[in-house]
Design a protein around this motif. Structure first.
Motif, mmCIF file in Angstrom:
data_model
loop_
_atom_site.group_PDB
_atom_site.id
_atom_site.type_symbol
_atom_site.label_atom_id
_atom_site.label_comp_id
_atom_site.label_asym_id
_atom_site.label_seq_id
_atom_site.Cartn_x
_atom_site.Cartn_y
_atom_site.Cartn_z
ATOM 1 N N UNK A 1 -3.923 26.214 141.755
ATOM 2 C CA UNK A 1 -4.812 26.496 140.636
ATOM 3 C C UNK A 1 -5.446 27.871 140.757
ATOM 4 N N UNK A 2 -5.868 28.223 141.957
ATOM 5 C CA UNK A 2 -6.439 29.558 142.192
ATOM 6 C C UNK A 2 -5.409 30.646 141.921
ATOM 7 N N UNK A 3 -4.199 30.447 142.394
ATOM 8 C CA UNK A 3 -3.139 31.440 142.188
ATOM 9 C C UNK A 3 -2.884 31.665 140.702
ATOM 10 N N UNK A 4 -2.831 30.572 139.947
ATOM 11 C CA UNK A 4 -2.579 30.692 138.512
ATOM 12 C C UNK A 4 -3.685 31.466 137.817
ATOM 13 N N UNK A 5 -4.936 31.300 138.276
ATOM 14 C CA UNK A 5 -6.067 31.991 137.663
ATOM 15 C C UNK A 5 -6.178 33.439 138.151
ATOM 16 N N UNK A 6 -5.848 33.670 139.403
ATOM 17 C CA UNK A 6 -5.876 35.037 139.930
ATOM 18 C C UNK A 6 -4.805 35.903 139.282
ATOM 19 N N UNK A 7 -3.602 35.363 139.204
ATOM 20 C CA UNK A 7 -2.465 36.093 138.636
ATOM 21 C C UNK A 7 -1.433 35.060 138.188
ATOM 22 N N UNK A 8 -1.327 34.840 136.876
ATOM 23 C CA UNK A 8 -0.458 33.759 136.404
ATOM 24 C C UNK A 8 0.991 33.900 136.864
ATOM 25 N N UNK B 1 -5.677 18.856 151.857
ATOM 26 C CA UNK B 1 -4.986 19.941 152.546
ATOM 27 C C UNK B 1 -4.893 21.219 151.726
ATOM 28 N N UNK B 2 -5.347 21.177 150.473
ATOM 29 C CA UNK B 2 -5.557 22.402 149.715
ATOM 30 C C UNK B 2 -4.415 22.955 148.903
ATOM 31 N N UNK B 3 -3.279 22.272 148.845
ATOM 32 C CA UNK B 3 -2.128 22.833 148.141
ATOM 33 C C UNK B 3 -2.391 22.955 146.643
ATOM 34 N N UNK C 1 -3.631 15.613 140.974
ATOM 35 C CA UNK C 1 -2.983 16.917 141.129
ATOM 36 C C UNK C 1 -3.544 17.924 140.133
ATOM 37 N N UNK C 2 -3.635 17.519 138.871
ATOM 38 C CA UNK C 2 -4.127 18.418 137.831
ATOM 39 C C UNK C 2 -5.602 18.763 138.038
ATOM 40 N N UNK C 3 -6.402 17.763 138.391
ATOM 41 C CA UNK C 3 -7.838 18.003 138.580
ATOM 42 C C UNK C 3 -8.095 18.899 139.790
ATOM 43 N N UNK C 4 -7.351 18.676 140.873
ATOM 44 C CA UNK C 4 -7.527 19.511 142.060
ATOM 45 C C UNK C 4 -7.118 20.961 141.784
ATOM 46 N N UNK C 5 -6.060 21.131 140.992
ATOM 47 C CA UNK C 5 -5.656 22.487 140.613
ATOM 48 C C UNK C 5 -6.675 23.102 139.659
#
Length: 218
Positions: free
Chosen positions: A122-129, A115-117, A69-73
């Motif tokens: 992870x992308x969301x957190x980097x785009x806008x925490x 499935x990309x969740x 989970x952490x690595x995929x994020x």
């Protein structure tokens, strides 16, 4: 004033490079790598055959599932932050989208991935925490309410996409948290995640989707 054709032509190579960079990073199958290193076999032969953390958990190895989970994020966040540092927001958006595409369709696994969740989170957190935190909290809250992992993830991400749009059109304070390009890419990414969950959605509609803690064979 509209951007000139020359300016647009100069941006596209950067966007394509960021998309490719994100795809390569996102296509690293951590679930498969971690389960093999831990001696848990080929995760594609377990449960649903998915390489994501939810299916890794079905091996009974909670530590490996958490690491997956952490690595995929992380691969989504790293793609976004690295591309953003090199070429700004447009590149970060392209890299994030590429990371989710890479996770869902990794060339190394014949385009059969997860499935990309987690990568989307992870992308969301980097785009806008704030959006990343909102997505995680919504996912957890909905998981407590419904006890169905897929439903919680899908609804949580859909609500996060709606929040991205709300902030993008809000007064100036909201613009620091989201933007119209970000809202568009978040919506595309969430739509992709929903599409990857088509089997889960069919089971949800049929009332046969397993609850958290309940085993699933297919």
């Amino acid at each position: 004033m509209p951007a000139s054709p020359y300016a647009i032509a100069a941006v596209w190579p950067w966007l394509l490079a960021a998309l490719a960079f994100g795809y390569v990073l996102g296509s690293i199958p951590f679930g498969l790598i971690f389960t093999r290193l831990a001696g848990a076999g080929d995760i594609r032969q377990v449960g649903s055959g998915n390489i994501g953390a939810t299916n890794v958990l079905r091996t009974g190895r909670k530590g490996i599932a958490a690491a997956t989970l952490l690595a995929d994020a992380a691969k989504g966040a790293v793609a976004v932050l690295a591309a953003g540092a090199m070429a700004g927001e447009p590149a970060s958006l392209a890299a994030g989208l590429g990371a989710v595409l890479g996770h869902c369709f990794p060339v190394w696994l014949r385009f059969k991935g997860g499935k990309g969740v987690a990568t989307t989170l992870g992308c969301l957190a980097a785009w806008s925490w704030p959006l990343g935190i909102a997505a995680c909290l919504l996912w957890l809250l909905l998981a407590v309410l419904f006890r169905i992992s897929s439903l919680s993830a899908l609804l949580g991400l859909a609500l996060t996409a709606a929040l991205a749009w709300l902030l993008a059109i809000a007064p100036p304070w909201g613009h620091a948290l989201s933007s119209l390009p970000l809202a568009v890419v978040v919506t595309i990414t969430v739509a992709l995640v929903w599409a990857m969950h088509h089997q889960n959605i069919a089971r949800l509609l049929a009332g046969t989707e397993p609850r958290i803690g309940q085993s699933k064979k297919t």
